[in-house]
Design a protein around this motif. Structure first.
Motif, PDB file in Angstrom:
ATOM      1  N   ALA A  91       0.840  -1.199   0.000  1.00 45.30           N
ATOM      2  CA  ALA A  91       0.000   0.000   0.000  1.00 45.30           C
ATOM      3  C   ALA A  91       0.873   1.247   0.000  1.00 45.30           C
ATOM      4  O   ALA A  91       1.961   1.270   0.571  1.00 45.30           O
ATOM      5  N   ALA A  92       0.386   2.305  -0.672  1.00 40.59           N
ATOM      6  CA  ALA A  92       1.132   3.554  -0.742  1.00 40.59           C
ATOM      7  C   ALA A  92       1.214   4.188   0.637  1.00 40.59           C
ATOM      8  O   ALA A  92       0.297   4.054   1.460  1.00 40.59           O
ATOM      9  N   PRO A  93       2.297   4.882   0.947  1.00 42.46           N
ATOM     10  CA  PRO A  93       2.414   5.566   2.238  1.00 42.46           C
ATOM     11  C   PRO A  93       1.301   6.584   2.406  1.00 42.46           C
ATOM     12  O   PRO A  93       0.741   7.082   1.423  1.00 42.46           O
ATOM     13  N   PRO A  94       0.965   6.920   3.622  1.00 38.14           N
ATOM     14  CA  PRO A  94      -0.116   7.887   3.846  1.00 38.14           C
ATOM     15  C   PRO A  94       0.284   9.284   3.386  1.00 38.14           C
ATOM     16  O   PRO A  94       1.465   9.629   3.306  1.00 38.14           O
ATOM     17  N   LEU A  95      -0.730  10.083   3.062  1.00 38.17           N
ATOM     18  CA  LEU A  95      -0.496  11.466   2.658  1.00 38.17           C
ATOM     19  C   LEU A  95      -0.120  12.314   3.868  1.00 38.17           C
ATOM     20  O   LEU A  95      -0.450  11.979   5.010  1.00 38.17           O
ATOM     21  N   GLU A  96       0.567  13.410   3.597  1.00 39.16           N
ATOM     22  CA  GLU A  96       0.934  14.365   4.644  1.00 39.16           C
ATOM     23  C   GLU A  96       0.362  15.736   4.284  1.00 39.16           C
ATOM     24  O   GLU A  96       1.047  16.571   3.660  1.00 39.16           O
ATOM     25  N   SER A 119      -3.167  10.940  -8.710  1.00 38.16           N
ATOM     26  CA  SER A 119      -2.313  10.429  -7.637  1.00 38.16           C
ATOM     27  C   SER A 119      -1.356   9.377  -8.179  1.00 38.16           C
ATOM     28  O   SER A 119      -1.581   8.788  -9.244  1.00 38.16           O
ATOM     29  N   ASN A 120      -0.285   9.180  -7.436  1.00 43.65           N
ATOM     30  CA  ASN A 120       0.655   8.103  -7.708  1.00 43.65           C
ATOM     31  C   ASN A 120       1.326   7.718  -6.395  1.00 43.65           C
ATOM     32  O   ASN A 120       0.850   8.116  -5.315  1.00 43.65           O
ATOM     33  N   GLY A 121       2.404   6.980  -6.444  1.00 40.24           N
ATOM     34  CA  GLY A 121       3.052   6.538  -5.226  1.00 40.24           C
ATOM     35  C   GLY A 121       3.743   7.635  -4.455  1.00 40.24           C
ATOM     36  O   GLY A 121       4.136   7.427  -3.303  1.00 40.24           O
ATOM     37  N   SER A 122       3.873   8.822  -5.059  1.00 41.30           N
ATOM     38  CA  SER A 122       4.547   9.930  -4.388  1.00 41.30           C
ATOM     39  C   SER A 122       3.602  10.931  -3.755  1.00 41.30           C
ATOM     40  O   SER A 122       3.986  11.643  -2.825  1.00 41.30           O
ATOM     41  N   GLY A 123       2.379  11.017  -4.269  1.00 37.67           N
ATOM     42  CA  GLY A 123       1.447  11.982  -3.711  1.00 37.67           C
ATOM     43  C   GLY A 123       0.187  12.118  -4.540  1.00 37.67           C
ATOM     44  O   GLY A 123      -0.066  11.338  -5.466  1.00 37.67           O
ATOM     45  N   THR A 124      -0.625  13.103  -4.214  1.00 37.66           N
ATOM     46  CA  THR A 124      -1.845  13.399  -4.955  1.00 37.66           C
ATOM     47  C   THR A 124      -1.837  14.874  -5.345  1.00 37.66           C
ATOM     48  O   THR A 124      -1.157  15.691  -4.723  1.00 37.66           O
ATOM     49  N   TRP A 125      -2.622  15.213  -6.366  1.00 36.80           N
ATOM     50  CA  TRP A 125      -2.669  16.591  -6.842  1.00 36.80           C
ATOM     51  C   TRP A 125      -4.043  16.931  -7.389  1.00 36.80           C
ATOM     52  O   TRP A 125      -4.857  16.043  -7.694  1.00 36.80           O
ATOM     53  N   LEU A 126      -4.283  18.216  -7.505  1.00 36.97           N
ATOM     54  CA  LEU A 126      -5.510  18.740  -8.087  1.00 36.97           C
ATOM     55  C   LEU A 126      -5.144  19.582  -9.304  1.00 36.97           C
ATOM     56  O   LEU A 126      -4.363  20.525  -9.195  1.00 36.97           O
ATOM     57  N   ASP A 127      -5.701  19.227 -10.461  1.00 37.39           N
ATOM     58  CA  ASP A 127      -5.464  19.967 -11.697  1.00 37.39           C
ATOM     59  C   ASP A 127      -6.756  20.613 -12.168  1.00 37.39           C
ATOM     60  O   ASP A 127      -7.822  19.984 -12.137  1.00 37.39           O
ATOM     61  N   CYS A 128      -6.647  21.881 -12.625  1.00 38.74           N
ATOM     62  CA  CYS A 128      -7.804  22.559 -13.196  1.00 38.74           C
ATOM     63  C   CYS A 128      -8.176  21.896 -14.511  1.00 38.74           C
ATOM     64  O   CYS A 128      -7.313  21.648 -15.360  1.00 38.74           O
ATOM     65  N   GLN A 129      -9.435  21.613 -14.689  1.00 40.90           N
ATOM     66  CA  GLN A 129      -9.902  20.937 -15.888  1.00 40.90           C
ATOM     67  C   GLN A 129     -10.049  21.878 -17.079  1.00 40.90           C
ATOM     68  O   GLN A 129     -10.333  21.430 -18.182  1.00 40.90           O
ATOM     69  N   ILE A 130      -9.849  23.165 -16.863  1.00 38.66           N
ATOM     70  CA  ILE A 130      -9.984  24.144 -17.945  1.00 38.66           C
ATOM     71  C   ILE A 130      -8.616  24.623 -18.422  1.00 38.66           C
ATOM     72  O   ILE A 130      -8.287  24.520 -19.601  1.00 38.66           O
ATOM     73  N   CYS A 131      -7.800  25.144 -17.496  1.00 38.15           N
ATOM     74  CA  CYS A 131      -6.514  25.722 -17.898  1.00 38.15           C
ATOM     75  C   CYS A 131      -5.328  24.816 -17.588  1.00 38.15           C
ATOM     76  O   CYS A 131      -4.179  25.177 -17.892  1.00 38.15           O
ATOM     77  N   ALA A 132      -5.556  23.664 -16.971  1.00 42.77           N
ATOM     78  CA  ALA A 132      -4.520  22.674 -16.661  1.00 42.77           C
ATOM     79  C   ALA A 132      -3.558  23.111 -15.563  1.00 42.77           C
ATOM     80  O   ALA A 132      -2.516  22.487 -15.368  1.00 42.77           O
ATOM     81  N   LEU A 133      -3.891  24.156 -14.809  1.00 41.06           N
ATOM     82  CA  LEU A 133      -3.031  24.575 -13.704  1.00 41.06           C
ATOM     83  C   LEU A 133      -3.040  23.509 -12.605  1.00 41.06           C
ATOM     84  O   LEU A 133      -4.102  22.991 -12.245  1.00 41.06           O
ATOM     85  N   ARG A 134      -1.885  23.182 -12.081  1.00 35.78           N
ATOM     86  CA  ARG A 134      -1.825  22.302 -10.915  1.00 35.78           C
ATOM     87  C   ARG A 134      -2.116  23.154  -9.690  1.00 35.78           C
ATOM     88  O   ARG A 134      -1.279  23.923  -9.226  1.00 35.78           O
ATOM     89  N   VAL A 135      -3.315  22.993  -9.171  1.00 33.78           N
ATOM     90  CA  VAL A 135      -3.793  23.858  -8.088  1.00 33.78           C
ATOM     91  C   VAL A 135      -3.083  23.532  -6.782  1.00 33.78           C
ATOM     92  O   VAL A 135      -2.763  24.429  -5.992  1.00 33.78           O
ATOM     93  N   SER A 136      -2.827  22.255  -6.525  1.00 34.34           N
ATOM     94  CA  SER A 136      -2.141  21.868  -5.287  1.00 34.34           C
ATOM     95  C   SER A 136      -1.521  20.495  -5.452  1.00 34.34           C
ATOM     96  O   SER A 136      -1.887  19.730  -6.362  1.00 34.34           O
ATOM     97  N   TYR A 137      -0.575  20.198  -4.557  1.00 30.43           N
ATOM     98  CA  TYR A 137       0.083  18.890  -4.556  1.00 30.43           C
ATOM     99  C   TYR A 137       0.351  18.493  -3.114  1.00 30.43           C
ATOM    100  O   TYR A 137       0.911  19.265  -2.330  1.00 30.43           O
ATOM    101  N   THR A 138      -0.060  17.279  -2.759  1.00 24.86           N
ATOM    102  CA  THR A 138       0.134  16.764  -1.404  1.00 24.86           C
ATOM    103  C   THR A 138       1.015  15.520  -1.466  1.00 24.86           C
ATOM    104  O   THR A 138       0.614  14.505  -2.057  1.00 24.86           O
ATOM    105  N   PRO A 139       2.217  15.581  -0.909  1.00 25.13           N
ATOM    106  CA  PRO A 139       3.118  14.425  -0.978  1.00 25.13           C
ATOM    107  C   PRO A 139       2.745  13.353   0.035  1.00 25.13           C
ATOM    108  O   PRO A 139       2.026  13.596   1.008  1.00 25.13           O
TER     109      PRO A 139
END
Length: 219
Positions: free
Chosen positions: A15-20, A51-71
């Motif tokens: 299982a992937a490590p927990p998010l921080e 998400s992947n094994g390193s973290g999760t992220w939120l991407d804007c569905q219109i302009c493709a901006l990565r709004v946030s990233y949680t490792p």
């Protein structure tokens, strides 16, 4: 039975490590999409989670901006992937001009145009490198012919000043200069190199090429 996820797939044994969440990174403030500009005007309400094994992220569905990233726990996350702001701005300007009035882009379309502009920049950089290499080759060729004949040669058709050709040696690496000298040595006409040979070829005073001294008239 092995436990399954909500999608019906078996849960991975590793299982992937927990998010921080306390390490969550916001959008890069250098990115122009964080400002009040087309198409989102700084408000990104339509987002998609990845998400992947390193973290999760939120991407804007219109302009493709990565709004946030949680490792995840134990993974480095000092910053997110950075896209050149000038490239992003050029992509948005192109899309705003090309799309019908009132139509917003999709994240996939924005990413495609960004890749297109980056590829164009890479091509321009390659063209510049080829031009510089061609210029250097022209200079080396001119210098080679001048060294080969040890005399002035007609200028090669080039937009480079001859003064630059005369200073070419200063811009060559030791390996390039040695290679150039080897080329000259291999192709130059054979010339006497030993002292004995040179002495044999130097005419003496008794040889016909030396005119005899005039004798004083006899009285």
């Amino acid at each position: 039975m092995a436990p399954k996820t909500s999608s019906g797939y078996p849960v991975s044994k590793s299982a992937a490590p927990p998010l921080e969440p306390h390490r969550t990174l916001p959008a890069d403030p250098r990115d122009p999409r964080t400002q009040c500009i087309w198409p989102c005007q700084g408000s990104h309400t339509s987002v998609k989670t990845g998400s992947n094994g390193s973290g999760t992220w939120l991407d804007c569905q219109i302009c493709a901006l990565r709004v946030s990233y949680t490792p995840r726990q134990g993974t480095p996350a000092k910053h997110m992937a950075h896209v050149d702001p000038t490239v992003v701005m050029a992509a948005l300007n192109k899309l705003e001009a090309d799309l019908p009035n009132g139509q917003l882009p999709t994240a996939e379309l924005v990413r495609m145009v960004i890749k297109l502009i980056l590829s164009q920049k890479e091509l321009e950089a390659l063209k510049t490198k080829v031009a510089l290499t061609t210029e250097k080759l022209t200079l080396m060729t001119e210098l080679y012919h001048r060294m080969l004949t040890n005399s002035e040669t007609p200028p090669i058709s080039t937009n480079v000043e001859r003064s630059e050709a005369e200073n070419l040696v200063a811009h060559l690496t030791a390996e390039e200069l040695a290679h150039l000298r080897n080329m000259v040595a291999e192709r130059a006409p054979t010339s006497p190199s030993s002292l004995d040979t040179e002495v044999e070829l130097i005419p003496g005073p008794s040889d016909p090429v030396f005119p005899k001294a005039s004798q004083p008239p006899r009285h």
